[in-house]
Design a protein around this motif. Structure first.
Motif, short mmCIF file in Angstrom:
data_model
loop_
_atom_site.label_atom_id
_atom_site.label_comp_id
_atom_site.label_asym_id
_atom_site.label_seq_id
_atom_site.Cartn_x
_atom_site.Cartn_y
_atom_site.Cartn_z
N SER A 1 0.91 -1.10 0.00
CA SER A 1 0.16 0.10 0.13
C SER A 1 1.04 1.18 -0.05
O SER A 1 0.54 2.25 -0.58
CB SER A 1 -0.84 0.03 1.24
OG SER A 1 -0.63 -1.03 2.11
N GLY A 2 2.11 1.06 0.70
CA GLY A 2 2.99 2.35 0.79
C GLY A 2 3.45 2.66 -0.56
O GLY A 2 3.33 3.85 -1.16
N PHE A 3 3.51 1.65 -1.64
CA PHE A 3 4.13 2.03 -3.00
C PHE A 3 2.83 2.79 -3.43
O PHE A 3 3.01 3.43 -4.43
CB PHE A 3 4.48 0.45 -3.70
CG PHE A 3 5.72 0.33 -3.36
CD1 PHE A 3 7.12 1.12 -3.57
CD2 PHE A 3 6.27 -0.94 -2.52
CE1 PHE A 3 8.34 1.00 -3.44
CE2 PHE A 3 7.63 -1.17 -2.22
CZ PHE A 3 8.69 -0.34 -2.55
N PHE A 4 1.66 2.19 -3.18
CA PHE A 4 0.63 2.64 -4.31
C PHE A 4 0.20 4.11 -3.99
O PHE A 4 -0.38 4.83 -4.95
CB PHE A 4 -0.65 1.70 -4.01
CG PHE A 4 -0.85 0.61 -4.75
CD1 PHE A 4 -0.96 0.70 -6.26
CD2 PHE A 4 -0.59 -0.69 -4.24
CE1 PHE A 4 -1.05 -0.46 -7.15
CE2 PHE A 4 -0.65 -2.05 -5.17
CZ PHE A 4 -1.01 -1.70 -6.55
N ALA B 1 3.18 7.53 2.44
CA ALA B 1 3.68 6.20 1.92
C ALA B 1 4.98 5.83 2.67
O ALA B 1 5.07 4.81 2.73
CB ALA B 1 3.89 6.84 0.37
N LEU B 2 5.55 7.00 2.93
CA LEU B 2 7.04 6.62 3.64
C LEU B 2 6.74 5.80 4.92
O LEU B 2 7.44 4.95 5.28
CB LEU B 2 7.59 8.01 3.77
CG LEU B 2 9.19 7.89 4.13
CD1 LEU B 2 9.67 7.24 2.86
CD2 LEU B 2 9.90 9.20 4.55
N LEU B 3 5.66 6.33 5.92
CA LEU B 3 5.43 5.76 6.87
C LEU B 3 4.80 4.38 6.73
O LEU B 3 5.42 3.34 7.43
CB LEU B 3 4.10 6.63 7.43
CG LEU B 3 3.48 5.99 8.98
CD1 LEU B 3 4.53 6.26 10.07
CD2 LEU B 3 2.19 6.41 9.32
N PHE B 4 3.93 4.25 5.70
CA PHE B 4 3.37 2.79 5.66
C PHE B 4 4.51 1.96 4.99
O PHE B 4 4.68 0.73 5.46
CB PHE B 4 2.44 2.90 4.29
CG PHE B 4 1.03 3.23 4.62
CD1 PHE B 4 0.57 4.12 5.49
CD2 PHE B 4 0.01 1.98 4.68
CE1 PHE B 4 -0.64 4.13 6.03
CE2 PHE B 4 -1.22 2.08 4.77
CZ PHE B 4 -1.51 3.14 5.72
N THR B 5 5.35 2.31 4.03
CA THR B 5 6.77 1.55 3.64
C THR B 5 7.66 1.19 4.76
O THR B 5 7.93 0.11 5.07
CB THR B 5 7.19 2.10 2.71
OG1 THR B 5 6.63 2.97 1.76
CG2 THR B 5 8.29 1.30 1.81
N GLY B 6 7.69 2.10 5.67
CA GLY B 6 8.75 1.90 6.82
C GLY B 6 8.10 0.75 7.72
O GLY B 6 8.53 -0.07 8.07
N PHE B 7 6.86 1.14 8.11
CA PHE B 7 5.99 0.12 8.81
C PHE B 7 6.01 -1.25 8.43
O PHE B 7 6.24 -2.38 8.79
CB PHE B 7 4.68 0.87 9.08
CG PHE B 7 3.74 -0.21 9.85
CD1 PHE B 7 3.87 -0.47 11.07
CD2 PHE B 7 2.94 -1.04 9.39
CE1 PHE B 7 3.09 -1.14 12.01
CE2 PHE B 7 2.00 -1.74 10.16
CZ PHE B 7 2.06 -2.04 11.41
#
Lengths: 200, 106
Positions: free
Chosen positions: A136-139, A148-154
């Motif tokens: 989802s971070g990428f999307f 997006a950064l938060l999602f990817t990191g998480f």
């Protein structure tokens, strides 16, 4: 090969026997060598034949059972569980005792099984959640990049935790399996021994 | 030897020798070997088995700075020997009656 080598070889061939049996046999053969005299050492070795043959004759006198030489494995555990269940079914147990034993095994089995399943579910969902967050971070990277950064990191952290947990979980499940089988075997031995005691 | 020496016969021979006097492993082997063809390693399992059945006991006696393990027949062993001797007589007669053409008397 000399006397010491011969006796050492004999000892190693008898390693499955209880220590007192091994000692008794070695005392006998050591004395045998001594009686024949040092000058006849080679002659005695020739006459006795290879240590494995002497050991085989001693071992043949003992019914060797229940000697596990191979390390425990999952496959062996499964067959062991079957063997124990079959053994319980064929043991001369009274019907109520048999019913109790079977019920006990089934309920303990159910508890262990549900525990294993829940552990797998927890680790599985950690992994799954991590991967989903990562994707989802990428999307949403084009819409709102801090989110997006938060999602990817998480996602990366959670996936990492999941990957780290997986081998530990596998080990834990394997360990649970081994402990279960060992205790089942112990329980079975206890039941049957008690029966034997009753009969005497 | 053409004929096989069974384990009961071997038991009987060992007990019979020990009934005369106590003996140790090597001397027993030599004595039995003087009349029968047995391998050097045959006797130990036999002795151990008889010992476990309480037909004989062992005791150690010092000899030239080491121990000799003597075997001694027990009362139970003597009874067993009598039993085996009786059975042997019957068996021997039966075999003789066929093999040698003798008569079965009794």
């Amino acid at each position: 090969m000399d006397k010491a080598g011969y006796l050492k070889k004999l000892r190693s061939k008898l390693h499955r026997l209880p220590t007192y049996e091994i000692d008794a046999a070695l005392i006998y053969y050591e004395e045998y060598f001594d009686e024949a005299g040092q000058e006849n050492e080679q002659d005695v070795i020739d006459k006795l034949g290879p240590p494995s043959q002497v050991a085989a004759q001693i071992l043949a006198n003992f019914a060797i059972k229940d000697l596990d030489t191979t390390p425990p494995s999952t496959k062996k555990n499964m067959s062991a569980i079957w063997l124990i269940i079959l053994a319980i079914l064929s043991a001369p147990l009274s019907l109520p005792l048999l019913a109790v034993a079977v019920a006990l095994i089934i309920s303990v089995g159910a508890i262990v099984f549900s525990f294993v399943i829940s552990v797998i579910a927890i680790v599985g969902s950690i992994l799954f959640g991590g991967v989903v967050a990562l994707i989802s971070g990428f999307f949403i990277i084009t819409e709102h990049w801090p989110t997006a950064l938060l999602f990817t990191g998480f996602g990366l952290v959670t996936t990492g935790i999941g990957i780290l947990l997986t081998p530990a979980t596998a080990r834990l499940i394997k360990k649970i399996g081994v402990v279960c089988v060992e205790n089942l075997a112990k329980l079975f031995r206890k039941i049957t021994r008690k029966r034997k005691g009753d009969l005497q | 030897m053409t004929f096989q020496l069974g384990s009961s016969l071997l038991d009987a021979c060992v007990l019979a020798i020990l009934e005369k006097e106590d003996a140790y492993g090597y001397s027993l082997t030599q004595e039995i070997q003087s009349v029968m063809d047995i391998s050097e390693s045959t006797l130990y399992p036999v002795l151990r088995r008889l010992q476990k059945a309480d037909f004989l006991i062992t005791y150690d006696q010092p000899f030239q700075g080491r121990n000799r393990r003597y075997y001694k027949i027990t009362e139970l062993g003597r009874l067993r020997l009598l039993e085996l001797q009786t059975e042997w007589k019957i068996y021997k007669q039966k075999v003789d009656s066929v093999l040698i053409g003798g008569k079965l008397d009794g």
